[in-house]
Design an enzyme around this catalytic site. Structure first.
Site, PDB file in Angstrom:
ATOM      1  N   TYR A  86      54.249  16.192  25.213  1.00  0.00           N
ATOM      2  CA  TYR A  86      53.509  17.455  25.214  1.00  0.00           C
ATOM      3  C   TYR A  86      52.227  17.261  26.029  1.00  0.00           C
ATOM      4  O   TYR A  86      51.291  16.585  25.591  1.00  0.00           O
ATOM      5  CB  TYR A  86      53.122  17.885  23.795  1.00  0.00           C
ATOM      6  CG  TYR A  86      54.255  18.262  22.892  1.00  0.00           C
ATOM      7  CD1 TYR A  86      55.555  18.440  23.365  1.00  0.00           C
ATOM      8  CD2 TYR A  86      54.033  18.463  21.534  1.00  0.00           C
ATOM      9  CE1 TYR A  86      56.585  18.802  22.517  1.00  0.00           C
ATOM     10  CE2 TYR A  86      55.060  18.834  20.672  1.00  0.00           C
ATOM     11  CZ  TYR A  86      56.330  18.998  21.171  1.00  0.00           C
ATOM     12  OH  TYR A  86      57.351  19.350  20.318  1.00  0.00           O
TER      13      TYR A  86
ATOM     14  N   LEU B 229      58.611  31.665  14.322  1.00  0.00           N
ATOM     15  CA  LEU B 229      58.246  32.970  14.888  1.00  0.00           C
ATOM     16  C   LEU B 229      58.867  33.147  16.270  1.00  0.00           C
ATOM     17  O   LEU B 229      58.471  34.040  17.025  1.00  0.00           O
ATOM     18  CB  LEU B 229      56.726  33.121  14.963  1.00  0.00           C
ATOM     19  CG  LEU B 229      55.994  33.111  13.611  1.00  0.00           C
ATOM     20  CD1 LEU B 229      54.499  33.259  13.810  1.00  0.00           C
ATOM     21  CD2 LEU B 229      56.535  34.204  12.704  1.00  0.00           C
TER      22      LEU B 229
ATOM     23  N   ARG C 153      58.630  31.488  19.050  1.00  0.00           N
ATOM     24  CA  ARG C 153      57.643  31.384  20.142  1.00  0.00           C
ATOM     25  C   ARG C 153      56.820  32.664  20.306  1.00  0.00           C
ATOM     26  O   ARG C 153      56.476  33.070  21.408  1.00  0.00           O
ATOM     27  CB  ARG C 153      58.334  31.003  21.448  1.00  0.00           C
ATOM     28  CG  ARG C 153      59.050  29.674  21.352  1.00  0.00           C
ATOM     29  CD  ARG C 153      60.078  29.454  22.437  1.00  0.00           C
ATOM     30  NE  ARG C 153      60.772  28.200  22.168  1.00  0.00           N
ATOM     31  CZ  ARG C 153      61.814  28.068  21.353  1.00  0.00           C
ATOM     32  NH1 ARG C 153      62.293  29.133  20.727  1.00  0.00           N
ATOM     33  NH2 ARG C 153      62.381  26.895  21.146  1.00  0.00           N
ATOM     34  N   GLY C 154      56.544  33.288  19.191  1.00  0.00           N
ATOM     35  CA  GLY C 154      55.731  34.503  19.193  1.00  0.00           C
ATOM     36  C   GLY C 154      56.536  35.781  19.295  1.00  0.00           C
ATOM     37  O   GLY C 154      55.989  36.878  19.094  1.00  0.00           O
TER      38      GLY C 154
ATOM     39  N   SER D  52      56.490  37.524  16.009  1.00  0.00           N
ATOM     40  CA  SER D  52      55.202  37.412  15.323  1.00  0.00           C
ATOM     41  C   SER D  52      54.573  38.763  15.033  1.00  0.00           C
ATOM     42  O   SER D  52      53.643  38.860  14.229  1.00  0.00           O
ATOM     43  CB  SER D  52      54.230  36.600  16.173  1.00  0.00           C
ATOM     44  OG  SER D  52      53.895  37.334  17.361  1.00  0.00           O
TER      45      SER D  52
END
Length: 335
Positions: free
Chosen positions: A58, A211, A213-214, A217
């Site tokens: 990452y 979620l 990746r949004g 959300s």
């Protein structure tokens, strides 16, 4: 609020009912603020979150350095309660390109040495290869982690995005505490074969992408423009008609959330929490505001009527588009 805990498999530690996925603080979802990221990790620890998840790839080590700084500057009593889960094995180039996975025993130990240094810790709590290396039997990779455990550098064996057959082979080699895999209202592929297998073997699930990746959300809009280096700009579920269809599902979920006086994100996280005590959702909050919202899911109680309404609004298989672009789907071990 007292943070509840859940067992990380029959061989692993007790961890917080929610974990913090730190990837978005370094890579893939656009720019992030370092000071806010560290403040968010501190706020999570202060709220009782003990599980921090990262990967050595990452930001090419950036995320581990970030977590290391956050742990170093946190109060000692919170730092000592933190449990760090690390994924390894993904190969990247200077320009960020992906070039496969390396699960050779020598590579496993090499990756671990660098992670320990960047994190500033004397051991990694859960260590797992990010994706199966097709050239290396899982027994060899897990065997190398077991050797690291014997020497005190790692506490527990984890797995990531592998299927039922691989899980069984790994567990026959060494005790496996946990499988990290995507699981959400719109990503329910583990329910057919993988989840029954982990439950049979006493292996917990760390659910990422709760979620999506949004996407679910409640904050993602139809007209949102994504930067080229944002993973979602290339994700099938965020493209054209797929995005419009998927946000229609979110609108249906929003009606349920409004009736309960909670947010869409809280409903989505609470649904994953309701799936069983052996499932620990990772929330990818990059700010204290989003973290606070996610933690609010712990106070959401879903009754049978709520769960039925959610299933009707977002039935299994309802999402449009794969969860990764085609080349990356080939590396997912959902045999």
């Amino acid at each position: 609020m007292t943070m509840p805990t859940r067992p990380l498999g029959t061989t692993g530690p007790q961890v917080s009912a929610l974990g913090l996925g730190c990837m978005g603080m370094s890579a893939l979802y656009g720019d992030a603020d370092r000071a806010e990221s560290i403040a968010t990790i501190h706020a999570a620890l202060d709220a009782g979150v003990t599980l921090l998840d990262t990967g050595d790839f990452y930001g090419m080590g950036h995320n581990e350095l970030l977590i290391g700084e956050a742990l170093r500057t946190a109060p000692a009593e919170l730092r000592e309660k933190a449990r760090v889960s690390v994924k390894f094995g993904a190969l990247r180039g200077p320009d960020g390109e992906w070039s496969g996975y390396d699960g050779r025993p020598a590579a496993v130990k090499n990756f671990a040495a660098y992670s320990l240094q960047r994190l500033g810790v004397d051991h990694i709590d859960v260590y797992r290869i990010a994706r199966l290396d097709p050239e290396v039997p899982i027994e060899e990779t897990v065997g190398a982690i077991a050797e690291l455990i014997e020497k005190g550098h790692v506490r527990h064996v984890g797995l990531s995005e592998v299927g039922a057959e691989t899980i069984r082979r790994a567990a026959a080699t060494a005790p496996v505490s946990d499988l990290q895999i995507e699981y959400s209202l719109i990503s329910r592929g583990i329910e057919e074969a993988i989840l029954p297998t982990t439950r049979e073997l006493g292996i917990s699930i760390t659910a990422y992408g709760v979620l999506s990746r949004g996407l679910i959300s409640g904050h993602f809009t139809r007209d949102r423009q994504l930067a080229a280096h944002d993973f979602r700009a290339h994700s099938p579920r965020f493209q054209g008609d797929n995005l419009r269809h998927n946000l229609d599902l979110v609108d249906a979920l929003r009606k349920i959330a409004e009736r309960k006086g909670v947010s869409v994100a809280q409903i989505a996280i609470a649904w994953v929490l309701s799936r069983g005590e052996d499932i620990v959702p990772l929330v990818g909050a990059r700010t204290r505001e989003r973290l606070t919202e996610s933690l609010g899911a712990l106070d959401v109680t879903l009754g049978e009527a709520d769960l039925t309404a959610i299933e009707e609004a977002v039935p299994p298989g309802a999402a449009a588009g794969d969860r990764y672009p085609a080349p990356q789907m080939a590396h997912l071990g959902t045999e």
